[in-house]
Write a protein that holds these residues in place. Sequence first.
Motif, mmCIF file in Angstrom:
data_model
loop_
_atom_site.group_PDB
_atom_site.id
_atom_site.type_symbol
_atom_site.label_atom_id
_atom_site.label_comp_id
_atom_site.label_asym_id
_atom_site.label_seq_id
_atom_site.Cartn_x
_atom_site.Cartn_y
_atom_site.Cartn_z
ATOM 1 N N LEU A 37 -8.868 -0.331 -6.844
ATOM 2 C CA LEU A 37 -9.172 0.173 -5.504
ATOM 3 C C LEU A 37 -10.623 0.616 -5.383
ATOM 4 O O LEU A 37 -11.251 1.039 -6.354
ATOM 5 N N GLY B 4 -9.028 1.331 -0.474
ATOM 6 C CA GLY B 4 -8.447 0.013 -0.281
ATOM 7 C C GLY B 4 -9.250 -1.066 -0.950
ATOM 8 O O GLY B 4 -9.930 -0.835 -1.949
ATOM 9 N N GLY C 126 -6.635 -1.065 3.800
ATOM 10 C CA GLY C 126 -7.144 0.244 3.455
ATOM 11 C C GLY C 126 -6.351 1.325 4.153
ATOM 12 O O GLY C 126 -5.724 1.089 5.192
ATOM 13 N N MET D 286 0.824 -1.212 0.000
ATOM 14 C CA MET D 286 0.000 0.000 0.000
ATOM 15 C C MET D 286 0.853 1.255 0.000
ATOM 16 O O MET D 286 0.575 2.208 -0.735
ATOM 17 N N ARG E 210 -3.095 3.349 8.210
ATOM 18 C CA ARG E 210 -3.233 2.202 7.319
ATOM 19 C C ARG E 210 -3.635 0.981 8.136
ATOM 20 O O ARG E 210 -3.081 0.743 9.220
#
Length: 395
Positions: free
Chosen positions: A335, A347, A360, A290, A368
Amino acid sequence: MRKRAALAVTVVVTAALGVPAAASAQPARCRLEPSAPTTLPALSATRLAAAVGDVPVAQGGLPDAEASGALAQIRGTAGCWQGTAGIGDVRTGGDVPQNGRFRIGSMTKVFTAAVALQLVAEGSLDLDGTVQQYLPGFLPADFPAITVRHVLTYTSGLNGIGVPHKTPAWFFEHRYDHWADGSQIDVTKPPSFTPGKYQRYGNVDYWMAGLLIQKVTGHSWEREVHDRIIEPLGLRGTTTPGDDPRIPGRYSHGYEATDAGWVDVSAANPSLQWSAAAIISTPQDLDRFMVALFSGRVVPPVQLDLMFTIPPGTTTYDGDQDDTNNPAAAYGMGLGAFQVGPLTVWGKTGDRPGYANAMGATRDLTRRLVFSVNTLHMGGDQPVRARQIIGAAFS
């Protein structure tokens, strides 16, 4: 605690509930307090522990009737926390490993979208090029033009083969079946709607994306994900398993509650899910992914913006003829945008039998979340435990 956890499992399987395993200790330099100014809600260790299930069963802890175990990891300058609860292995009585592997399900789509958009940036794929152009003869001649953009935004209208893969009876009979790449797409049914008119979330578009990646690179989808994302980012706990039914390394087992007790559902051939939902990973790897993705180190900025852009004017297809009652579209390329109170979290969720997960983050990465809940009933709605974890992390 291990002995007590093992005893709890024995009691659970014979129809009562026992004491959950303890949560893992926090990593070095993981502080609940923000390390930089933030407007995000403060993290509460008490609330997070209760959400993940690290409280006595009598107070709502794990295991319970919905899940056998859970893990959660929160990172970012707005605070850090991690915890586990419940039972990771009935046979040994082992705890849920904090950074154990799990089947990430549809979070795989973010990896697939990232690879496809790299190819767009390189000129190998054109978002306005068609499936018919790249894969001549795959779709019937009377199908409308379906573009790469339609595929990556879930707006193609294509149909999957529709097997009930999240029902226990089908799963136990077919869990080790092999599926050839693309055989999951039903080309005997025309698109359910004019491509681009609606958004309909599902696996079929990302099976098609896998075929497109393979066609323009000449390599397998698995190799492209490995060479372009897994290896460069050093995701040591992440694999594209192909036909291998096993989860390598340490992991929390997934179970299905049956009349005869809990049945282990961890092992299964993931070729049916393939480029839409087959990857195995860990909380640390998904957090690293991420950060790299949102920071522009995986996909160039122009294409990255498309992952955070919901197709304008598009609503979610609900199958009826009344467009006025359609929900708003919620996905960019790979996403999704999820509202948690006033906060937008970008996310992806994912699930497989025995696993319901999500990753996410806020767009600026200051908070996060990665979590996995070991569900005891496959194919249902998002578990209550999952919603509790999301709420404790972001609201």
